[in-house]
Design a protein around this motif. Structure first.
Motif, PDB file in Angstrom:
ATOM      1  N   ILE A 237      35.247  61.587  12.387  1.00 43.26           N
ATOM      2  CA  ILE A 237      34.980  62.638  12.927  1.00 43.26           C
ATOM      3  C   ILE A 237      35.663  63.531  13.428  1.00 43.26           C
ATOM      4  O   ILE A 237      36.787  63.170  14.704  1.00 43.26           O
ATOM      5  CB  ILE A 237      33.758  63.213  14.129  1.00 43.26           C
ATOM      6  CG1 ILE A 237      33.031  62.244  13.867  1.00 43.26           C
ATOM      7  CG2 ILE A 237      33.391  64.297  14.403  1.00 43.26           C
ATOM      8  CD1 ILE A 237      31.851  62.898  11.613  1.00 43.26           C
ATOM      9  N   ILE A 238      37.343  64.376  13.187  1.00 42.75           N
ATOM     10  CA  ILE A 238      38.546  65.723  13.427  1.00 42.75           C
ATOM     11  C   ILE A 238      38.151  65.754  15.009  1.00 42.75           C
ATOM     12  O   ILE A 238      39.660  65.519  15.381  1.00 42.75           O
ATOM     13  CB  ILE A 238      38.375  65.778  12.561  1.00 42.75           C
ATOM     14  CG1 ILE A 238      40.025  66.617  12.547  1.00 42.75           C
ATOM     15  CG2 ILE A 238      37.513  67.697  12.809  1.00 42.75           C
ATOM     16  CD1 ILE A 238      41.220  65.328  11.970  1.00 42.75           C
ATOM     17  N   LEU A 239      37.273  66.118  15.626  1.00 43.89           N
ATOM     18  CA  LEU A 239      37.181  66.300  16.856  1.00 43.89           C
ATOM     19  C   LEU A 239      37.936  64.999  17.555  1.00 43.89           C
ATOM     20  O   LEU A 239      38.564  65.136  18.846  1.00 43.89           O
ATOM     21  CB  LEU A 239      35.624  66.475  17.508  1.00 43.89           C
ATOM     22  CG  LEU A 239      34.790  67.349  16.801  1.00 43.89           C
ATOM     23  CD1 LEU A 239      33.129  67.644  17.133  1.00 43.89           C
ATOM     24  CD2 LEU A 239      35.409  68.913  17.081  1.00 43.89           C
TER      25      LEU A 239
ATOM     26  N   ALA B 282      43.265  65.402  20.606  1.00 44.80           N
ATOM     27  CA  ALA B 282      44.337  64.362  21.568  1.00 44.80           C
ATOM     28  C   ALA B 282      45.543  63.944  21.497  1.00 44.80           C
ATOM     29  O   ALA B 282      46.582  64.335  21.717  1.00 44.80           O
ATOM     30  CB  ALA B 282      43.360  63.983  22.549  1.00 44.80           C
ATOM     31  N   THR B 283      45.801  63.177  19.923  1.00 43.36           N
ATOM     32  CA  THR B 283      46.562  62.341  19.849  1.00 43.36           C
ATOM     33  C   THR B 283      46.985  62.833  18.407  1.00 43.36           C
ATOM     34  O   THR B 283      48.188  62.353  18.140  1.00 43.36           O
ATOM     35  CB  THR B 283      46.226  60.970  19.375  1.00 43.36           C
ATOM     36  OG1 THR B 283      45.015  60.775  18.330  1.00 43.36           O
ATOM     37  CG2 THR B 283      45.570  60.402  20.820  1.00 43.36           C
TER      38      THR B 283
ATOM     39  N   ALA C 229      51.414  66.447  15.884  1.00 42.36           N
ATOM     40  CA  ALA C 229      52.424  65.906  14.724  1.00 42.36           C
ATOM     41  C   ALA C 229      51.655  66.551  13.625  1.00 42.36           C
ATOM     42  O   ALA C 229      52.418  67.142  12.804  1.00 42.36           O
ATOM     43  CB  ALA C 229      52.003  64.316  14.552  1.00 42.36           C
ATOM     44  N   PHE C 230      50.461  66.556  13.589  1.00 40.92           N
ATOM     45  CA  PHE C 230      50.250  67.410  11.833  1.00 40.92           C
ATOM     46  C   PHE C 230      50.677  68.948  12.629  1.00 40.92           C
ATOM     47  O   PHE C 230      50.881  69.603  11.362  1.00 40.92           O
ATOM     48  CB  PHE C 230      48.365  67.427  12.313  1.00 40.92           C
ATOM     49  CG  PHE C 230      48.042  69.014  11.164  1.00 40.92           C
ATOM     50  CD1 PHE C 230      47.816  68.974   9.973  1.00 40.92           C
ATOM     51  CD2 PHE C 230      47.185  69.644  11.732  1.00 40.92           C
ATOM     52  CE1 PHE C 230      47.875  70.332   9.555  1.00 40.92           C
ATOM     53  CE2 PHE C 230      46.675  71.192  11.904  1.00 40.92           C
ATOM     54  CZ  PHE C 230      46.723  71.386  10.641  1.00 40.92           C
ATOM     55  N   ARG C 231      50.374  69.992  13.588  1.00 40.47           N
ATOM     56  CA  ARG C 231      50.946  70.914  13.357  1.00 40.47           C
ATOM     57  C   ARG C 231      52.444  71.494  12.580  1.00 40.47           C
ATOM     58  O   ARG C 231      52.748  72.035  12.462  1.00 40.47           O
ATOM     59  CB  ARG C 231      50.299  71.815  14.443  1.00 40.47           C
ATOM     60  CG  ARG C 231      50.474  72.905  15.124  1.00 40.47           C
ATOM     61  CD  ARG C 231      49.705  73.711  15.912  1.00 40.47           C
ATOM     62  NE  ARG C 231      49.857  73.724  16.805  1.00 40.47           N
ATOM     63  CZ  ARG C 231      49.775  74.504  17.918  1.00 40.47           C
ATOM     64  NH1 ARG C 231      48.997  75.472  17.817  1.00 40.47           N
ATOM     65  NH2 ARG C 231      49.416  73.907  19.793  1.00 40.47           N
ATOM     66  N   ARG C 232      52.759  70.527  13.237  1.00 47.30           N
ATOM     67  CA  ARG C 232      54.519  70.452  13.144  1.00 47.30           C
ATOM     68  C   ARG C 232      54.637  69.937  12.167  1.00 47.30           C
ATOM     69  O   ARG C 232      55.152  70.661  11.119  1.00 47.30           O
ATOM     70  CB  ARG C 232      54.914  69.283  14.103  1.00 47.30           C
ATOM     71  CG  ARG C 232      56.536  69.183  14.116  1.00 47.30           C
ATOM     72  CD  ARG C 232      57.208  68.722  14.620  1.00 47.30           C
ATOM     73  NE  ARG C 232      56.706  66.574  13.874  1.00 47.30           N
ATOM     74  CZ  ARG C 232      56.398  66.088  14.854  1.00 47.30           C
ATOM     75  NH1 ARG C 232      56.049  66.093  15.781  1.00 47.30           N
ATOM     76  NH2 ARG C 232      55.394  64.809  14.438  1.00 47.30           N
ATOM     77  N   ASP C 233      54.165  69.152  11.146  1.00 52.74           N
ATOM     78  CA  ASP C 233      53.804  69.189   9.859  1.00 52.74           C
ATOM     79  C   ASP C 233      53.907  69.836   9.068  1.00 52.74           C
ATOM     80  O   ASP C 233      54.398  69.917   8.438  1.00 52.74           O
ATOM     81  CB  ASP C 233      53.727  67.340   9.663  1.00 52.74           C
ATOM     82  CG  ASP C 233      54.698  65.601  10.225  1.00 52.74           C
ATOM     83  OD1 ASP C 233      55.336  66.486  10.221  1.00 52.74           O
ATOM     84  OD2 ASP C 233      53.876  65.228  10.168  1.00 52.74           O
TER      85      ASP C 233
END
Lengths: 355, 355
Positions: free
Chosen positions: B283-285, B289-290, B294-298
């Protein structure tokens, strides 16, 4: 029947079983004892391991991790064997080795699949708690199941070769252990001898309700080796982030076709998703290279200190291997099922009684 | 219908659906626009996200990771919202924020669940590829699926909000991508626009045979969001050590009862075991936090360089949200389904067409 020095008895697959194997699916043949060629070792079987995976190898299409047994070929299996004659540099007459000699009195080996056992007080344990089944419990619970202190671990077939060790390792890691077994005697053994917190008889009604009561905070790790109704009772109780190592599904090994509905696969998917559950199948063969040394060190210490007890169910005589195997598939054994093939070992002093 | 400055339209749950929701399961209500108290922010919805998980929240018993929607309460949902009035130190009139305002024109917030969006060329992407659904694809494929270059990845619902991003990330990681979608148009889009190696229409016959032909070396990662017949076609093709991240099972969301047999759960267990498969629901929620940074940057880099394309299906007007939601559950959208709630945004220049 005794082992002969000139005749090799072997139990071959006579017919592929439908459902539970029958005695007529096996046949005992007698052949001359083979002679080792250069580089070969002649082994005499002292102990034969009986394990549920062998049922899968009786199918025409194998399970993928091992070749199926051909019709007319000897049943495969792990053994503790004595080197009778050697034309191999590393092995010598009299050595005791862990081998894959199968269901027969004698076998030839190239030495590649042998492990020297040295002096062991109870060599048959190399087939069980100190060998493949103990290692399965260790990797499944610690590496795949990642049990933590304070968690609730439910163990199917908890008095079996793997389950009994899983439960004991879970206890010494600080978990609460609820076992599931077939019959009141086994459940008593699980609680009174093995020291588990509770044990439920899956043959009694209302398993789901009793399991819920025994696991008031839910289940963190379910060690799966059974499938069927036990898994259905476990599934609703799995907690957020639960882990389900899958090392077997013995309830279904004897099924010829997909069982009737309802189809519970969507329910499983929903549970995996909503509770972020990880289910992972594993085959212990994959883990020897990386984890066996750690297992051997830890388990030797736990057994020596009495923190893990290893129980065996012993059948006497190769000719009784088929019946012992059929009994094991029906859960009639307590602990690791072995067959004493060398007669002198059938009733050695100091062995633990089996129920 | 246009947004009013004095009336708050909201779409409430009128009845719990049986199977696929119907328009009569929703009701539009009109209330006064609320006034913010100290510490509160008044938000006006510009974009509403429509997602399959919302179907689960329409049940009386929720899925566990979120509370079900009460009868008569507004449907929940992520939004891109504009701060209209603020009595909160951190947010100011005119700010654009990511919020959970639900299916309504206006909502109050304490600020705790808001994320400032700053200047975005296409703010609705914060609900999709640059937000929850893109993040689901990223974590599911990379962390849970652990895709490696050269592997074969099969993606269900491959033109949907999550699937399209999964496939594109898999491609840029060097995997072969075989998509599955409903309809020839979607499959053409998957191959010609998104650049996947193949795409199979699950509505055509012989899916299992076609999938086997499209995956000659088997399947290493199956990104599951569908369940049903697609999963049944995938299961026999999963390779040794395959990973199955489970982020949904939309084929079953509308089922009121367990589907008819045969029971495929034992077959799944056998496959997990024999091929050491790991299935894991997520569940992506749990992962913001972790892993969100990284996702947003990539993802920002991949989108900017054109390596990942983000497609949207836009419905216009809050009053059309129920029909757009029902259509989405039937797979009628291409890409992320959003609703433009503020009228000025419904047809902004430069938007990508949706099929």
């Amino acid at each position: 029947m005794t082992q002969s020095t000139s005749v090799n008895r072997r139990v071959v697959l006579a017919a592929r079983p439908h459902g539970l194997p029958r005695l007529t699916d096996f046949r005992i043949e007698e052949l001359p004892v083979p002679a080792p060629q250069d580089g070969q070792i002649l082994l005499r079987t002292e102990w034969l391991s009986l394990d549920p995976y062998m049922r899968n190898l009786m199918e025409e299409v194998g399970p993928g991790y091992a070749e199926p047994v051909a019709l007319g070929a000897p049943m495969v299996g792990g053994t503790v064997s004595r080197v009778i004659a050697s034309r191999h540099a590393r092995f010598h007459e009299g050595d005791l080795v862990l081998a894959n000699a199968g269901w027969q009195d004698y076998a030839l080996s190239s030495g590649e699949d042998l492990l020297a056992l040295g002096d062991m007080a109870q060599p048959s344990l190399a087939l069980g708690g100190l060998g493949m089944t103990g290692f399965t419990a260790y990797v499944g619970l610690l590496d795949i199941g990642q049990v933590q202190a304070g968690e609730t671990v439910v163990v199917a077939a908890v008095t079996g070769a793997v389950g009994a060790v899983v439960g004991q390792i879970a206890k010494l890691k600080g978990a609460r252990v609820v076992g599931i077994a077939g019959g009141a005697d086994k459940c008593r053994h699980a609680v009174e001898v093995l020291g588990f917190d509770a044990c439920l008889d899956h043959r009694e009604p209302l398993l789901a309700e009793r399991l819920a009561a025994a696991c008031p905070t839910g289940i963190d790790v379910y060690f799966e080796s059974v499938g069927g109704a036990v898994f259905e009772a476990v599934l609703p109780l799995l907690r957020l982030g639960a882990r389900v190592p899958v090392c077997g599904f013995i309830a279904h090994y004897n099924e010829d076709a997909l069982p009737p509905g309802p189809n519970r696969l969507p329910q499983l998917m929903a549970s995996l998703l909503q509770r972020r559950i990880r289910m992972q199948g594993f085959i212990i063969l994959d883990h020897y290279a990386t984890r066996f040394e750690a297992f051997r060190r830890d388990m030797a210490e736990w057994v020596a200190s009495g923190r893990v007890q290893l129980h065996e169910a012993r059948a006497a005589g190769l000719e009784n291997a088929p019946q012992a195997f059929i009994d094991m598939l029906q859960g009639r054994n307590l602990g690791k099922q072995v067959v004493s093939v060398a007669d002198s070992q059938a009733f050695e002093p100091g062995e633990r009684p089996s129920l």
